[in-house]
Design an enzyme around this catalytic site. Structure first.
Site, short mmCIF file in Angstrom:
data_model
loop_
_atom_site.label_atom_id
_atom_site.label_comp_id
_atom_site.label_asym_id
_atom_site.label_seq_id
_atom_site.Cartn_x
_atom_site.Cartn_y
_atom_site.Cartn_z
N SER A 111 7.50 -0.12 0.89
CA SER A 111 7.44 -1.07 2.01
C SER A 111 8.83 -1.58 2.38
O SER A 111 9.74 -1.63 1.54
CB SER A 111 6.56 -2.26 1.62
OG SER A 111 5.31 -1.83 1.15
N1 SAH Z 1 3.89 -1.41 -3.11
C1 SAH Z 1 4.39 -0.09 -2.79
C2 SAH Z 1 3.97 0.32 -1.41
C3 SAH Z 1 3.36 1.66 -1.40
S1 SAH Z 1 2.50 2.10 0.10
C4 SAH Z 1 5.88 -0.05 -2.99
O1 SAH Z 1 6.49 -1.10 -3.18
O2 SAH Z 1 6.45 1.04 -2.99
C5 SAH Z 1 0.81 1.77 -0.34
C6 SAH Z 1 0.27 2.54 -1.51
O3 SAH Z 1 -1.13 2.21 -1.58
C7 SAH Z 1 0.34 4.05 -1.41
O4 SAH Z 1 1.02 4.55 -2.53
C8 SAH Z 1 -1.12 4.51 -1.40
O5 SAH Z 1 -1.35 5.72 -2.08
C9 SAH Z 1 -1.79 3.34 -2.11
N2 SAH Z 1 -3.23 3.19 -1.86
C10 SAH Z 1 -3.93 3.40 -0.72
N3 SAH Z 1 -5.23 3.14 -0.91
C11 SAH Z 1 -5.37 2.75 -2.20
C12 SAH Z 1 -6.47 2.34 -3.01
N4 SAH Z 1 -7.72 2.28 -2.54
N5 SAH Z 1 -6.22 1.99 -4.30
C13 SAH Z 1 -4.98 2.04 -4.82
N6 SAH Z 1 -3.90 2.43 -4.11
C14 SAH Z 1 -4.08 2.77 -2.82
#
Ligand code: SAH
Length: 205
Positions: free
Chosen positions: A52
Site C-alpha cells: 500500500s
Molecule cells: N498490507 C499489505 C498490503 C497488501 S495488498 C502491505 O503492506 O504490503 C492486500 C493483500 O490482501 C494482498 O496481498 C491480497 O492477496 C490480500 N487478500 C485479499 N483478500 C484476502 C483475504 N480474504 N484474506 C487474506 N488476505 C487477502
C-alpha cells in the site's frame, strides 16, 4: 516520506509518524523496486497485489488509535509492511494472507526487518482469525463490498475495525467502532485498494 507525504498532508499522530520513520520500507518491496520504496505510491509485490501507499498505511494506523497495549489483526499481509508498522504501535500482531506465496514473502520480510514476533497466517481473512480472537483492533488492507461481519464480531467491546468499503475500483476507508448499539461507522477518505477476495469479500481475483 514522513515529512512530505504524511505530516504535510494530515497525519498528526506522533506515534504513527515515529513508527513509519522506524520501519525500513525498502526491505518490504521487491529488490528491483528498492529505489522506489519511499515514493508516494503503491508498488507491485507479485501475484497481482501491491504494497500500500505509505499515506494509506499511516491513515489506517492513525484510525486504529493504538496506544501500545493492543492485540491487533492485520488482514491482507501482502509484503508484511503494514504489519511491521502496526508492530511498532501495539503489543501483539497477527496477520493473515490468502495467497500462500505472499504469506511466505511477508514472513521473510518481517524476519529480515526484525519483526519476527508478528505471526503470519495463511487463510481467508474475511472470516477473521477465530482462534486468536477477540482483537482490540483489526486493519484490512484490501477493499470489501460491505462491512465484513465476521471481523466486526471478533472485536473487543469498543474495538476498532478499519476497512476500505465500496466497489472494486473506488472505496471509502471506514472506521468502525464496536458498541452495544451496533457498529458506529465513520466514513473517511476515498481510496483505491486491491479487492478482498473471499467468503465475505469479492469473488474471484
Ligand atoms: N498490507 C499489505 C498490503 C497488501 S495488498 C502491505 O503492506 O504490503 C492486500 C493483500 O490482501 C494482498 O496481498 C491480497 O492477496 C490480500 N487478500 C485479499 N483478500 C484476502 C483475504 N480474504 N484474506 C487474506 N488476505 C487477502
Amino acid at each position: 516520506m514522513v515529512q512530505r507525504q504524511l505530516r504535510e498532508r494530515d497525519i498528526t499522530d506522533e506515534r504513527v509518524l515515529a513508527a513509519m520513520e522506524r520501519v525500513p520500507r525498502e526491505l518490504f518491496v521487491p529488490a528491483d523496486l528498492r529505489e522506489h520504496a519511499y515514493k508516494d505510491a503503491a508498488l507491485p509485490i507479485g501475484g497481482g497485489q501491491t504494497i500500500s501507499q505509505p499515506y494509506m498505511v499511516a491513515r489506517i494506523c492513525e484510525a486504529l488509535a493504538l496506544t501500545g497495549r493492543e492485540r491487533v489483526l492485520d488482514v491482507g499481509s501482502g509484503s508484511g509492511y503494514q504489519a511491521a508498522v502496526i508492530a511498532e504501535l501495539a503489543a501483539e500482531v497477527d496477520t493473515i494472507e490468502r495467497i500462500p506465496e505472499l504469506a511466505e514473502v511477508a514472513r521473510a520480510n518481517l524476519t529480515a526487518a526484525g519483526y519476527d514476533r508478528v505471526r503470519v497466517h495463511i487463510g481467508d481473512g474475511t472470516r477473521g482469525l477465530p482462534e486468536r480472537a477477540p482483537f482490540d483492533a483489526i486493519a484490512v488492507a484490501a477493499a470489501a463490498p460491505e462491512l465484513p461481519q465476521a471481523l466486526y464480531d471478533q472485536l473487543e467491546p469498543r474495538g476498532r475495525l478499519v476497512v476500505p468499503v465500496g466497489r472494486r475500483r473506488v472505496q471509502r476507508l471506514e472506521v468502525v467502532v464496536r458498541s452495544p448499539e451496533g457498529p458506529a461507522i465513520v466514513r473517511s477518505v476515498p481510496c483505491r485498494f486491491v479487492p478482498l477476495v473471499g467468503e465475505q469479500g469479492f469473488n474471484g481475483g
